[in-house]
Design a protein around this motif. Structure first.
Motif, mmCIF file in Angstrom:
data_model
loop_
_atom_site.group_PDB
_atom_site.id
_atom_site.type_symbol
_atom_site.label_atom_id
_atom_site.label_comp_id
_atom_site.label_asym_id
_atom_site.label_seq_id
_atom_site.Cartn_x
_atom_site.Cartn_y
_atom_site.Cartn_z
ATOM 1 N N LYS A 29 0.861 -1.195 0.000
ATOM 2 C CA LYS A 29 0.000 0.000 0.000
ATOM 3 C C LYS A 29 0.891 1.237 0.000
ATOM 4 O O LYS A 29 0.938 1.987 0.971
ATOM 5 C CB LYS A 29 -0.974 -0.020 1.177
ATOM 6 C CG LYS A 29 -0.375 -0.345 2.534
ATOM 7 C CD LYS A 29 -1.450 -0.275 3.603
ATOM 8 C CE LYS A 29 -0.858 -0.388 4.992
ATOM 9 N NZ LYS A 29 -1.876 -0.213 6.045
ATOM 10 N N LEU A 32 -0.796 4.907 0.537
ATOM 11 C CA LEU A 32 -1.234 5.159 1.911
ATOM 12 C C LEU A 32 -0.033 5.310 2.849
ATOM 13 O O LEU A 32 -0.027 6.186 3.722
ATOM 14 C CB LEU A 32 -2.136 4.017 2.392
ATOM 15 C CG LEU A 32 -3.481 3.867 1.669
ATOM 16 C CD1 LEU A 32 -4.283 2.727 2.281
ATOM 17 C CD2 LEU A 32 -4.281 5.161 1.740
ATOM 18 N N TYR A 82 -5.081 9.159 4.718
ATOM 19 C CA TYR A 82 -4.592 7.823 5.054
ATOM 20 C C TYR A 82 -5.715 6.970 5.660
ATOM 21 O O TYR A 82 -5.932 5.825 5.241
ATOM 22 C CB TYR A 82 -3.433 7.904 6.035
ATOM 23 C CG TYR A 82 -3.010 6.559 6.566
ATOM 24 C CD1 TYR A 82 -2.190 5.731 5.811
ATOM 25 C CD2 TYR A 82 -3.457 6.099 7.801
ATOM 26 C CE1 TYR A 82 -1.815 4.481 6.278
ATOM 27 C CE2 TYR A 82 -3.096 4.849 8.269
ATOM 28 C CZ TYR A 82 -2.273 4.050 7.508
ATOM 29 O OH TYR A 82 -1.927 2.807 7.978
ATOM 30 N N GLY A 85 -8.409 6.099 3.096
ATOM 31 C CA GLY A 85 -8.008 5.006 2.221
ATOM 32 C C GLY A 85 -7.980 3.663 2.927
ATOM 33 O O GLY A 85 -8.245 2.622 2.324
ATOM 34 N N SER A 86 -7.655 3.668 4.225
ATOM 35 C CA SER A 86 -7.601 2.420 4.990
ATOM 36 C C SER A 86 -8.997 1.878 5.268
ATOM 37 O O SER A 86 -9.207 0.660 5.275
ATOM 38 C CB SER A 86 -6.866 2.651 6.311
ATOM 39 O OG SER A 86 -5.525 3.033 6.086
ATOM 40 N N PRO A 89 -11.576 1.138 0.712
ATOM 41 C CA PRO A 89 -10.597 0.695 -0.298
ATOM 42 C C PRO A 89 -10.644 1.464 -1.610
ATOM 43 O O PRO A 89 -9.636 1.578 -2.292
ATOM 44 C CB PRO A 89 -10.984 -0.779 -0.517
ATOM 45 C CG PRO A 89 -11.642 -1.193 0.749
ATOM 46 C CD PRO A 89 -12.371 0.018 1.234
ATOM 47 N N SER A 92 -7.973 4.043 -1.679
ATOM 48 C CA SER A 92 -6.630 3.628 -1.251
ATOM 49 C C SER A 92 -5.557 3.939 -2.289
ATOM 50 O O SER A 92 -4.372 3.755 -2.022
ATOM 51 C CB SER A 92 -6.620 2.121 -0.946
ATOM 52 O OG SER A 92 -6.927 1.375 -2.112
ATOM 53 N N SER A 301 -3.415 -3.013 -1.998
ATOM 54 C CA SER A 301 -4.377 -1.908 -1.934
ATOM 55 C C SER A 301 -5.169 -1.777 -3.228
ATOM 56 O O SER A 301 -6.376 -1.540 -3.212
ATOM 57 C CB SER A 301 -3.642 -0.587 -1.646
ATOM 58 O OG SER A 301 -3.059 -0.613 -0.377
ATOM 59 N N SER A 305 -9.149 -2.305 -3.705
ATOM 60 C CA SER A 305 -9.979 -1.272 -4.309
ATOM 61 C C SER A 305 -10.828 -1.849 -5.439
ATOM 62 O O SER A 305 -12.017 -1.564 -5.548
ATOM 63 C CB SER A 305 -9.095 -0.141 -4.833
ATOM 64 O OG SER A 305 -9.873 0.857 -5.458
ATOM 65 N N GLN A 310 -11.851 -4.461 2.173
ATOM 66 C CA GLN A 310 -10.936 -3.716 3.029
ATOM 67 C C GLN A 310 -9.548 -4.354 3.024
ATOM 68 O O GLN A 310 -9.409 -5.572 2.927
ATOM 69 C CB GLN A 310 -11.463 -3.665 4.465
ATOM 70 C CG GLN A 310 -12.746 -2.859 4.600
ATOM 71 C CD GLN A 310 -13.346 -2.985 5.973
ATOM 72 O OE1 GLN A 310 -13.001 -3.885 6.707
ATOM 73 N NE2 GLN A 310 -14.233 -2.084 6.307
ATOM 74 N N ASN A 311 -8.528 -3.509 3.130
ATOM 75 C CA ASN A 311 -7.143 -3.986 3.083
ATOM 76 C C ASN A 311 -6.868 -5.079 4.105
ATOM 77 O O ASN A 311 -6.251 -6.109 3.796
ATOM 78 C CB ASN A 311 -6.180 -2.818 3.319
ATOM 79 C CG ASN A 311 -5.971 -1.990 2.070
ATOM 80 O OD1 ASN A 311 -6.787 -2.015 1.163
ATOM 81 N ND2 ASN A 311 -4.895 -1.255 2.017
#
Length: 392
Positions: A29, A32, A82, A85-86, A89, A92, A301, A305, A310-311
């Motif tokens: 990632k 991020l 950050y 994006g976390s 997704p 991200s 990431s 997306s 989710q990551n």
């Protein structure tokens, strides 16, 4: 040395370790982690300049003075982007609209230009005056940033922190979100808000009581409290390593792998980790049928997306279900794809490198290393044996 300084030095050291860990881990990632690294650099730089200025040591480093204001303004936007994006997704990866969040940095850059256009000798003279009279650091001199920045910087940071908490609240309503991660972000955002508000109060107090600046910065209880808040903030980057570095807590304990064997040593049966089979099927089908592995530079990431996952969920899936890290899994699929192409005779029309590029490898070395790791032979040797079989 003043006790304030010990606290700040400790925080700077810990933040430096965090930056090093971000460079070593979490490469899946990149965007991020770049945002988080930039925010941490801003915090560490602020702490460093505070330390040097209030100890008088800034006179030995005039080239460091009046450089960090743009970084300070970027701290809160970077943290907001950050966490967005976390938690989401689809955000991200870098998007051009993200640049609008950094327009606030432009006035800061303009403000530091006059000082940085001075010769080193002239900069030394300005810094010497700051050391001799700390009030000069909050004056209207053309070579000192305008006093209004000490209001707008923490105020803008408070606004971003509010939206950060609001974003976390909205994400907490989703069942897929980890409660532990949500609570961590809440607490982290709360500490940030306390620091920003405390800075605002201190700056207002200083500008209203310029004659007592030294006492406020060296003996004030609020400054000591904020120093400890900064120390707490730095330690928090080790509380949730899964979100920050993409590591599970067990893997984050300084290479100590004993944890996974403790149930066996104690005579207990190790509990198998539950895997979301539906999610595993969804990911496997998407990667293989859509051939997402052929995307050059594909990272965790980006895949999260594309699949709207989710990551941390995707990271858990690779660790627990595939039991491989992301890059190894993707490279294995690429090698499988290349083998199929070679067995079909595509080597007659294309070079090995061309087929590897189509498979998603970004460089010849990466392809050769991955091929040898999977096939226990070099691509050229494998191709030679394949040619021999087909011509036999």
């Amino acid at each position: 040395m003043h006790p304030f300084f010990f606290t700040v030095i400790g925080a700077i050291f810990i933040l430096s370790v965090v930056i090093a860990k971000l460079l070593l881990y979490g490469r899946d990632k990149f965007y991020l982690n770049f945002l988080l690294t930039l925010a941490i650099v801003g915090v560490a730089w602020y702490a460093l300049i505070y330390l040097l200025t209030n100890s008088g040591q800034i006179k030995n480093y005039p080239y460091l003075f009046n450089k960090g204001l743009p970084f300070y303004y970027a701290i809160a936007p970077c943290l907001y982007l950050y966490f967005r994006g976390s938690l989401q997704p689809q955000h991200s990866r870098f998007k051009k609209n993200d640049l609008f969040h950094f327009l606030i940095v432009i006035p800061a850059i303009i403000s530091i230009i006059p000082y940085n256009l001075l010769s080193l000798q002239a900069q030394q003279a300005v810094v010497n005056r700051v050391v001799a009279d700390v009030q000069f650091a909050f004056s209207n001199s053309a070579y000192i940033v305008e006093p209004w920045h000490w209001f707008t910087f923490p105020l803008s940071a408070c606004v971003y922190t509010f939206f950060q908490i609001r974003l976390t609240y909205q994400s907490a309503k989703q069942e897929a979100q980890h409660k532990q991660t949500i609570n961590w972000i809440y607490f982290f955002s709360g500490v940030c808000a306390v620091i920003y508000l405390g800075m605002l109060v201190i700056n207002i107090t200083i500008l209203q009581n310029r004659a007592h600046i030294w006492f406020i910065l060296h003996e004030g209880s609020l400054v000591l409290f904020l120093c400890f808040c900064l120390l707490i903030l730095s330690f928090m980057f080790f509380i949730n390593p899964e979100l920050i570095y993409g590591l599970s807590k067990r893997a984050a304990v300084a290479g100590n792998n004993l944890e996974q064997y403790r149930p066996l040593l104690a005579g207990e049966k190790a509990r198998p980790k539950t895997v979301d089979t539906k999610l595993a099927q969804q990911v496997t089908l998407a990667i293989k049928e859509q051939e997402l592995f052929r995307r050059p530079g594909l990272n965790l990431s980006e895949l999260a997306s594309v699949l709207d996952i989710q990551n941390h969920k995707l990271s858990e899936l690779f660790n627990n279900h595939y039991q491989l890290n992301f890059s190894t899994y993707i490279n294995n699929l690429r090698i499988e794809y290349i083998r199929g192409r070679l067995e079909q005779g595509d080597w007659k029309q294309f070079t090995l490198e061309a087929i590897a590029l189509e498979a998603g490898f970004s460089s010849r070395n990466t392809f050769f290393n991955a091929f040898k790791k999977v096939m226990n032979t070099t691509p050229s040797a494998y191709l030679a044996s394949l040619k021999a079989l087909q011509t036999a």
